[in-house]
Design a protein around this motif. Structure first.
Motif, PDB file in Angstrom:
ATOM      1  N   ALA A 126       0.808  -1.228   0.000  1.00 52.99           N
ATOM      2  CA  ALA A 126       0.000   0.000   0.000  1.00 52.99           C
ATOM      3  C   ALA A 126       0.843   1.281   0.000  1.00 52.99           C
ATOM      4  CB  ALA A 126      -0.966  -0.008   1.182  1.00 52.99           C
ATOM      5  N   PRO A 127       1.877   1.428   0.847  1.00 55.00           N
ATOM      6  CA  PRO A 127       2.639   2.688   0.837  1.00 55.00           C
ATOM      7  C   PRO A 127       3.291   2.969  -0.512  1.00 55.00           C
ATOM      8  CG  PRO A 127       3.118   1.443   2.822  1.00 55.00           C
ATOM      9  CD  PRO A 127       2.356   0.526   1.921  1.00 55.00           C
ATOM     10  N   MET A 128       3.904   1.934  -1.120  1.00 57.59           N
ATOM     11  CA  MET A 128       4.547   2.135  -2.414  1.00 57.59           C
ATOM     12  C   MET A 128       3.522   2.369  -3.519  1.00 57.59           C
ATOM     13  SD  MET A 128       6.974   0.401  -0.564  1.00 57.59           S
ATOM     14  CE  MET A 128       7.646  -1.214  -0.935  1.00 57.59           C
ATOM     15  N   LEU A 129       2.389   1.695  -3.434  1.00 59.38           N
ATOM     16  CA  LEU A 129       1.338   1.869  -4.439  1.00 59.38           C
ATOM     17  C   LEU A 129       0.805   3.296  -4.411  1.00 59.38           C
ATOM     18  CD1 LEU A 129      -0.762   1.007  -6.516  1.00 59.38           C
ATOM     19  CD2 LEU A 129      -2.105   0.001  -4.658  1.00 59.38           C
ATOM     20  N   LEU A 130       0.522   3.813  -3.224  1.00 56.14           N
ATOM     21  CA  LEU A 130       0.002   5.176  -3.129  1.00 56.14           C
ATOM     22  C   LEU A 130       1.067   6.196  -3.524  1.00 56.14           C
ATOM     23  CD1 LEU A 130      -2.113   4.908   0.151  1.00 56.14           C
ATOM     24  CD2 LEU A 130      -2.856   4.715  -2.214  1.00 56.14           C
ATOM     25  N   GLY A 131       2.323   5.906  -3.200  1.00 52.44           N
ATOM     26  CA  GLY A 131       3.403   6.775  -3.661  1.00 52.44           C
ATOM     27  C   GLY A 131       3.498   6.787  -5.177  1.00 52.44           C
ATOM     28  N   ALA A 132       3.285   5.612  -5.792  1.00 50.40           N
ATOM     29  CA  ALA A 132       3.314   5.522  -7.249  1.00 50.40           C
ATOM     30  C   ALA A 132       2.170   6.315  -7.876  1.00 50.40           C
ATOM     31  CB  ALA A 132       3.249   4.064  -7.688  1.00 50.40           C
ATOM     32  N   ILE A 133       0.993   6.291  -7.245  1.00 52.64           N
ATOM     33  CA  ILE A 133      -0.149   7.061  -7.760  1.00 52.64           C
ATOM     34  C   ILE A 133       0.142   8.558  -7.660  1.00 52.64           C
ATOM     35  CG2 ILE A 133      -2.585   7.622  -7.357  1.00 52.64           C
ATOM     36  CD1 ILE A 133      -2.981   4.696  -6.525  1.00 52.64           C
ATOM     37  N   ALA A 134       0.782   8.985  -6.573  1.00 57.20           N
ATOM     38  CA  ALA A 134       1.192  10.391  -6.461  1.00 57.20           C
ATOM     39  C   ALA A 134       2.204  10.737  -7.551  1.00 57.20           C
ATOM     40  CB  ALA A 134       1.786  10.659  -5.080  1.00 57.20           C
ATOM     41  N   GLY A 135       3.102   9.799  -7.851  1.00 57.16           N
ATOM     42  CA  GLY A 135       4.115  10.035  -8.879  1.00 57.16           C
ATOM     43  C   GLY A 135       3.540  10.087 -10.276  1.00 57.16           C
ATOM     44  N   GLN A 136       2.548   9.233 -10.566  1.00 55.30           N
ATOM     45  CA  GLN A 136       1.964   9.246 -11.909  1.00 55.30           C
ATOM     46  C   GLN A 136       1.235  10.550 -12.171  1.00 55.30           C
ATOM     47  OE1 GLN A 136      -0.731   5.826 -11.509  1.00 55.30           O
ATOM     48  NE2 GLN A 136      -2.493   7.167 -11.622  1.00 55.30           N
ATOM     49  N   GLN A 137       0.849  11.255 -11.096  1.00 58.85           N
ATOM     50  CA  GLN A 137       0.233  12.577 -11.210  1.00 58.85           C
ATOM     51  C   GLN A 137       1.259  13.697 -11.105  1.00 58.85           C
ATOM     52  OE1 GLN A 137      -3.688  12.072 -12.067  1.00 58.85           O
ATOM     53  NE2 GLN A 137      -3.067  14.034 -11.221  1.00 58.85           N
TER      54      GLN A 137
END
Length: 560
Positions: free
Chosen positions: A501-512
């Motif tokens: 979850a932490p890396m996934l949400l960080g990735a979503i922030a990065g894709q934006q």
């Protein structure tokens, strides 16, 4: 009188926009902060009502320098993550496909023009560089000067309206709503991941460990008597090193094959948790004031070894020959100017900056094996920089027609691709092309801010018209363009890619491409594990989204 002054000396309007804009952008409400670029745009739109205008050449030069520096600094990470970072990279592809689909639905349903459509993309994706690539694409559509200026003004207005709502949405989605949908306690989950990676405690943003990760302790040899130095170090995964040895009052040279005897005094350096775990197998801990300092050198090294890409810190140490890795420790890992946890389970990418610590001879040996030392320099290789921009301008002249849709990279897209190439070459051949990180940051910050101020001033008179025409529709579409790709990535990342979850949400922030979102996430999780996912998607989306500017302009011009 003020209007006349700004019209006669537009440079006053430029620096007023920068000063007031960055001041306005510095205010924070909870995790939300507009930032200097958006603040500059808002102020420039207001000052644009006075009729102040900057020369188009200044705008073009500023954007070319910004976009080249953006590609240059992101080049090594971009190429490093195209193949092996595919799990996170897939989320950037989801972002691109989703926002393009939503933009085109809005174009057809709301009859948007090319400028408004491109501005929606730039604002909702919080990617300011799209403004430049889309503006240049519009200038090549063949409209008269008045219509071209109107469409370019619409980019800026749509961006300014949708950016605020997109920013708020991505920050709240990643830090608040997504954890509820995943049904996880984000702080507990981040602590679990931290420990899985080999950490021994969670550290929040801006916090420092009360006890350092790398330490030195003195022992009187007991249980380790009869073992060689190499066997002791190997037994504990080479996470500790016997640095100094004293026997019967005499200092001995420490070699891997040196046999330890009962009563020897040894100074052991390494990772704190490894030394704590090994203490019972070494002997009695004793004061070590008479020993010298063991960590005498710190070097920043750019990782260039291809066989090290994708390895964890622990795997890199395991695969190194004992004589190569002995006494060398990775204290920090910097990726795209973000610090990620330097834990045993942290994956390394080519282009990462590794901070090595240890004895001078050890870290110099480690630097030679891993890549090249990042020399602290203030000199910029202007030959390399100028050639890179020239090559970008040449690439930007390429254009084509696909299915009746006119596509042209323009100077912005060309300089972005050129920056990627020249940055990658620099990472492989470090003796050429020096562009210190501080200089690159100035080019990016001042170049983008100047460009934004210039387009904001020219767009001022047309901004109110567009807001009146579409009203709340633009903010609504901007919110959807954040939520839809965010939800898709959340589902794909959790169900199919099995990302933590932490890396996934960080990735979503990065894709934006959202720095405020990752800052909010780090604050909620209490450690920097989300940054691991963020850096990969940020590197990819930061390159791919600006290239979508001409695509949206071409599609909207045909179907809008």
């Amino acid at each position: 009188m003020i209007s006349e002054l700004l019209r006669s000396q537009p440079e006053i309007a430029l620096f007023a926009s920068l000063a007031i804009g960055y001041f306005v952008g510095s205010f924070r409400v909870g995790p939300i902060q507009l930032g200097g670029v958006c603040g500059t745009l808002i102020v420039a739109l207001l000052l644009g009502q006075t009729g102040a205008r900057l020369a188009p050449d200044l705008k073009d030069i500023a954007f070319a320098l910004f976009i080249f520096a953006l590609g240059f600094t992101g080049g090594p990470q971009f190429f490093a993550n195209i193949g092996r970072g595919w799990r996170y990279g897939l989320l950037s592809v989801v972002e691109i496909v989703a926002v393009l689909t939503l933009v085109m639905i809005a174009v057809v349903a709301m009859r948007l023009d090319a400028g408004t459509a491109a501005g929606l993309l730039a604002g909702a994706a919080t990617e300011s560089a799209v403004i430049g690539t889309a503006s240049e694409a519009i200038s090549k559509l063949g409209f008269d000067a008045a219509e071209t200026l109107r469409l370019q003004a619409n980019i800026v207005t749509a961006y300014s309206v949708s950016y605020l709502f997109g920013l708020i949405t991505i920050v709240l989605f990643t830090s608040q709503f997504a954890p509820l949908l995943l049904r996880v306690d984000l702080r507990e989950e981040a602590e679990r991941v931290w420990r899985k990676l080999g950490g021994d405690g969670a550290l929040g943003d801006g916090q420092r460990a009360a006890a350092p990760a790398l330490v030195g302790r003195a022992f009187r040899v007991g249980a380790a008597a009869g073992s060689t130095v190499l066997s002791v170090e190997q037994r504990h995964g080479f996470n500790l090193t016997v640095e100094q040895l004293e026997r019967d009052g005499a200092t001995l040279t420490v070699e891997p094959e040196t046999m330890l005897e009962s009563g020897d005094l040894i100074l052991v350096g390494g990772r704190r948790e490894a030394i704590v775990a090994a203490a019972a197998n070494l002997g009695e801990e004793v004061p070590g004031e008479h020993f010298g300092q063991i960590v005498a050198e710190k070097l920043d090294v750019v990782l260039t070894r291809s066989d090290a890409h994708g390895l964890t810190v622990a795997q890199l140490r395991e695969r190194a020959k004992p004589e190569d890795g002995r006494g060398v420790y990775i204290a920090a890992v910097t990726r795209l100017e973000s610090t990620i946890p330097a834990l045993p389970g942290t994956e390394l990418n080519r282009g990462d900056v590794l901070t090595l610590v240890g004895a001078k001879a050890d870290v110099e040996r480690g630097a030679r094996r891993l890549g090249y030392v990042l020399v602290a320099t203030q000199k910029t290789d202007f030959i390399y920089l100028a050639l890179g921009v020239l090559v970008g301008m040449a690439i930007g002249r390429l254009s084509g027609n696909i299915g009746g849709i006119s596509l042209a990279l323009g100077t912005g897209g060309g300089c972005l691709l050129s920056g990627l190439l020249f940055g990658w070459i620099r990472s492989r051949y470090p003796l050429i092309g020096s562009l210190p990180s501080a200089a690159a940051q100035i080019l990016k910050d001042f170049g983008l801010a100047t460009f934004i101020a210039a387009v904001g001033l020219s767009a001022g008179p047309d901004a109110i018209k567009l807001v009146r025409e579409y009203g709340l529709a633009l903010p609504a579409v901007g919110i959807l363009m954040v939520l839809v790709p965010g939800l898709l990535s959340l589902w794909i990342g959790r169900v199919f890619l099995r990302l933590d979850a932490p890396m996934l949400l960080g990735a979503i922030a990065g894709q934006q491409c959202s720095t405020p979102a990752i800052s909010a996430l780090v604050g909620v999780t209490g450690n920097s594990t989300p940054v691991i996912g963020y850096t990969i998607t940020y590197a990819l989306s930061n390159i791919l989204l600006p290239l979508m500017g001409p695509v949206v302009v071409g599609l909207a011009a045909k179907f809008g």
